[in-house]
Write a protein that holds these residues in place. Structure first.
Motif, mmCIF file in Angstrom:
data_model
loop_
_atom_site.group_PDB
_atom_site.id
_atom_site.type_symbol
_atom_site.label_atom_id
_atom_site.label_comp_id
_atom_site.label_asym_id
_atom_site.label_seq_id
_atom_site.Cartn_x
_atom_site.Cartn_y
_atom_site.Cartn_z
ATOM 1 N N ASP A 26 11.449 -11.236 1.535
ATOM 2 C CA ASP A 26 11.033 -10.826 2.760
ATOM 3 C C ASP A 26 12.010 -10.190 3.654
ATOM 4 O O ASP A 26 11.741 -9.150 4.321
ATOM 5 C CB ASP A 26 10.371 -11.935 3.427
ATOM 6 N N ILE A 29 13.297 -6.849 2.662
ATOM 7 C CA ILE A 29 12.131 -5.940 3.137
ATOM 8 C C ILE A 29 12.057 -5.587 4.489
ATOM 9 O O ILE A 29 11.911 -4.404 4.983
ATOM 10 C CB ILE A 29 10.599 -6.301 2.780
ATOM 11 N N PHE A 79 0.391 -10.859 7.707
ATOM 12 C CA PHE A 79 0.481 -10.842 6.391
ATOM 13 C C PHE A 79 -0.064 -12.440 5.787
ATOM 14 O O PHE A 79 -1.096 -12.423 4.839
ATOM 15 C CB PHE A 79 1.847 -10.919 5.535
ATOM 16 N N THR A 86 3.366 -13.545 2.923
ATOM 17 C CA THR A 86 4.262 -12.506 2.885
ATOM 18 C C THR A 86 4.532 -11.747 1.516
ATOM 19 O O THR A 86 4.423 -12.329 0.615
ATOM 20 C CB THR A 86 5.346 -12.828 3.769
ATOM 21 N N PRO A 87 5.142 -10.554 1.681
ATOM 22 C CA PRO A 87 5.224 -9.844 0.357
ATOM 23 C C PRO A 87 6.000 -10.666 -0.351
ATOM 24 O O PRO A 87 5.726 -10.943 -1.867
ATOM 25 C CB PRO A 87 5.971 -8.772 0.806
ATOM 26 N N LEU A 91 4.716 -11.705 -4.296
ATOM 27 C CA LEU A 91 5.472 -11.301 -5.547
ATOM 28 C C LEU A 91 5.841 -12.524 -6.335
ATOM 29 O O LEU A 91 5.734 -12.351 -7.664
ATOM 30 C CB LEU A 91 6.849 -10.581 -5.261
#
Length: 171
Positions: A26, A29, A79, A86-87, A91
């Motif tokens: 995170d 990013i 998110f 969150t991303p 993932l």
């Protein structure tokens, strides 16, 4: 996934190191994104180390820090509510849900969880390290907001579970 996740004795909770890895992803990013926004707002001068302190630069730095924190809160809460993580968490197949129902977070619960981060930071990050010892891998912020971070691998779901999720999504 919008309907929630079934929590039972077989639920896998995301542990300390998986969550650290998600936070690193995170950060990788978010830092460039915030950097671009700050550059567009303040120009290159914001990133230069000032040789002498000035009131205008101090004001810009304070404004930049407030903006940084606001962006971080908005990004994170959005998110958590919209995608259950969150991303970085997504993932790594991790999802944040209500600890009792397995349902997605509301905006209020997400904000409470985020504020709980400050409790987890004090003293000495103990609330984050607590994840490593807790049975359900909950940090202080999770306990405050009544959330858990679960590992949900859709490839391990049974045909019945996939069909039920599909039916919920299409109705």
């Amino acid at each position: 996934m919008k309907a929630g996740i079934h929590l039972d004795e077989n639920t896998q909770y995301a542990g300390f190191w998986r969550r650290v890895a998600a936070a690193v992803i995170d950060t990788l990013i978010l830092l460039p994104l915030v950097g671009i926004i700050l550059y567009l707002l303040y120009g290159r001068a914001y990133f230069d180390l000032p040789l002498e302190s000035s009131a205008s630069m101090a004001g810009a730095e304070l404004h930049g820090q407030l903006f940084n924190n606001l962006i971080l809160v908005i990004f994170t809460v959005f998110f958590w509510v919209k995608f259950l993580g969150t991303p970085g968490k997504l993932l790594l197949d991790c999802y944040i849900v209500h600890a009792e129902t397995g349902r997605p977070l509301t905006v209020g619960r997400a904000l409470l969880r985020y504020l709980g981060y400050y409790v987890s930071i004090l003293p000495f990050l103990l609330g984050f390290f607590w994840i490593g010892w807790d049975k359900r891998k909950q940090g202080f912020h999770d306990k405050i907001a009544k959330t858990v971070v679960v590992i949900h691998d859709a490839s391990a779901a049974s045909l019945e579970e996939l069909q039920a999720e599909f039916d919920k999504d299409t109705s």
